[in-house]
Design a protein around this motif. Structure first.
Motif, short mmCIF file in Angstrom:
data_model
loop_
_atom_site.label_atom_id
_atom_site.label_comp_id
_atom_site.label_asym_id
_atom_site.label_seq_id
_atom_site.Cartn_x
_atom_site.Cartn_y
_atom_site.Cartn_z
N LEU A 1 16.73 15.86 2.04
CA LEU A 1 16.59 14.80 2.69
C LEU A 1 16.87 14.82 4.18
N LEU A 2 17.32 15.76 4.73
CA LEU A 2 17.83 15.95 6.10
C LEU A 2 16.17 16.61 6.64
N ARG A 3 15.44 17.26 5.94
CA ARG A 3 14.22 17.66 6.36
C ARG A 3 13.34 16.52 6.36
N ARG A 4 13.47 15.42 5.30
CA ARG A 4 12.55 14.33 5.14
C ARG A 4 12.96 13.41 6.57
N ILE A 5 14.14 13.33 6.96
CA ILE A 5 14.59 12.50 8.10
C ILE A 5 13.90 13.44 9.35
N GLU A 6 13.89 14.70 9.33
CA GLU A 6 13.48 15.10 10.64
C GLU A 6 12.07 15.20 10.71
N SER A 7 11.31 15.22 9.63
CA SER A 7 9.91 14.96 9.79
C SER A 7 9.31 13.79 9.81
N ASP A 8 10.19 12.87 9.66
CA ASP A 8 9.56 11.26 9.78
C ASP A 8 10.48 10.51 10.94
N ARG A 9 9.56 10.55 11.94
CA ARG A 9 10.07 9.90 13.21
C ARG A 9 10.35 8.35 13.03
N THR A 10 9.71 7.81 12.21
CA THR A 10 10.28 6.30 11.88
C THR A 10 11.45 6.15 11.28
N ILE A 11 11.75 6.99 10.33
CA ILE A 11 12.92 6.99 9.72
C ILE A 11 14.09 7.34 10.78
N ALA A 12 13.87 8.46 11.32
CA ALA A 12 14.69 8.98 12.34
C ALA A 12 15.00 7.95 13.52
N ASP A 13 14.16 7.29 13.93
CA ASP A 13 14.29 6.25 15.04
C ASP A 13 15.14 5.17 14.50
N LEU A 14 14.90 4.73 13.19
CA LEU A 14 15.55 3.78 12.55
C LEU A 14 17.05 3.97 12.18
N LEU A 15 17.27 5.38 11.76
CA LEU A 15 18.73 5.76 11.68
C LEU A 15 19.55 5.80 13.02
N ALA A 16 18.65 6.00 13.97
CA ALA A 16 19.30 5.97 15.30
C ALA A 16 19.94 4.59 15.71
N TRP A 17 18.90 3.53 15.53
CA TRP A 17 19.00 2.18 15.69
C TRP A 17 18.55 1.42 14.59
N PRO A 18 19.33 0.70 13.88
CA PRO A 18 20.63 0.30 13.85
C PRO A 18 21.54 1.11 13.37
N GLY A 19 21.38 2.30 12.61
CA GLY A 19 22.34 2.96 12.21
C GLY A 19 23.31 3.70 12.80
N ASP A 20 22.88 4.18 13.93
CA ASP A 20 24.01 4.81 15.05
C ASP A 20 24.00 6.19 14.52
N PHE A 21 22.91 7.11 14.00
CA PHE A 21 22.90 8.32 13.39
C PHE A 21 21.77 8.78 14.07
N ASP A 22 21.87 9.40 15.12
CA ASP A 22 20.86 10.07 15.78
C ASP A 22 20.56 11.41 15.67
N ILE A 23 19.79 12.07 15.12
CA ILE A 23 19.26 13.30 14.91
C ILE A 23 19.10 14.17 16.11
N ASP A 24 18.75 13.40 17.13
CA ASP A 24 18.44 13.97 18.46
C ASP A 24 19.84 14.40 19.25
N ARG A 25 20.98 13.78 18.62
CA ARG A 25 22.40 14.20 19.28
C ARG A 25 23.26 14.93 18.39
N ARG A 26 22.85 16.22 18.33
CA ARG A 26 23.76 17.15 17.51
C ARG A 26 24.63 18.13 18.14
N ASP A 27 24.70 17.87 19.44
CA ASP A 27 25.91 18.78 20.13
C ASP A 27 27.15 18.25 20.00
N PRO A 28 28.11 18.74 19.13
CA PRO A 28 29.27 18.25 19.01
C PRO A 28 30.05 18.30 20.22
#
Length: 178
Positions: free
Chosen positions: A7-34
């Protein structure tokens, strides 16, 4: 590979899903630095997979390929907890209830309606974006009561082995600690 890894690979490879998770989900795969280098007392590795606008980080626990890969969330204020048994459950939570941090055990339908109205004030496209995300992921939203129960059951499994700490600092407080 585990389902979470797939599932993580699917999210990483699908920009539409990644963008929708970032908003409205506030789950942004481009913010991985803890904010901090966190470690678990049970020694399992933490792999940052996404961040949120408040500086929090979502981690997959364990090594790629492990059958058991729960999701840990650590905020920037020193609280953390398991939020889901796996990435699919975590993604369902953030996609259906992007305000999940405000869902305590006593959350009512009125509370959820108020939280959703706040999201709608941030953008008229909230409902459409969430519907598009749910469709793209093939998610049927669970009833609020079920989602809250699963979230709090996951948090209850945090102690003792999944309470992170940064070297030289005390352990984080557990989310929703009652």
């Amino acid at each position: 590979m585990s389902e979470s890894d797939d599932l993580l690979r699917r999210i990483e490879s699908d920009r539409t899903i990644a963008d929708l998770l970032a908003w409205p989900g506030d789950f942004d795969i481009d913010r991985r630095d803890p904010v901090e280098d966190l470690r678990l007392p049970n020694g399992r590795p933490l792999h940052p997979i996404a961040g949120d606008a408040g500086g929090g980080t979502y981690f997959l626990v364990g090594d790629p390929g492990d059958a058991d890969r729960p999701v840990l969330y650590a905020d920037s204020e020193g609280s953390a907890g398991l939020i889901a048994a796996d990435l699919a459950e975590a993604v369902t939570l953030v996609a259906c209830f992007p305000y999940w941090r405000d869902l305590d055990r006593d959350a009512t339908d009125a509370d959820v309606a108020e939280l959703e109205e706040i999201f709608r004030e941030d953008g008229d496209e909230f409902d459409a974006a969430r519907a598009e995300l749910l469709a793209a992921l093939g998610i049927t939203p669970p009833p609020r009561e079920d989602a809250v129960a699963r979230l709090h059951a996951a948090v209850a499994r945090t102690e003792p082995g999944h309470v992170p700490s940064a070297p030289g600092n005390p352990p984080y407080e557990v989310l929703f600690h009652y």
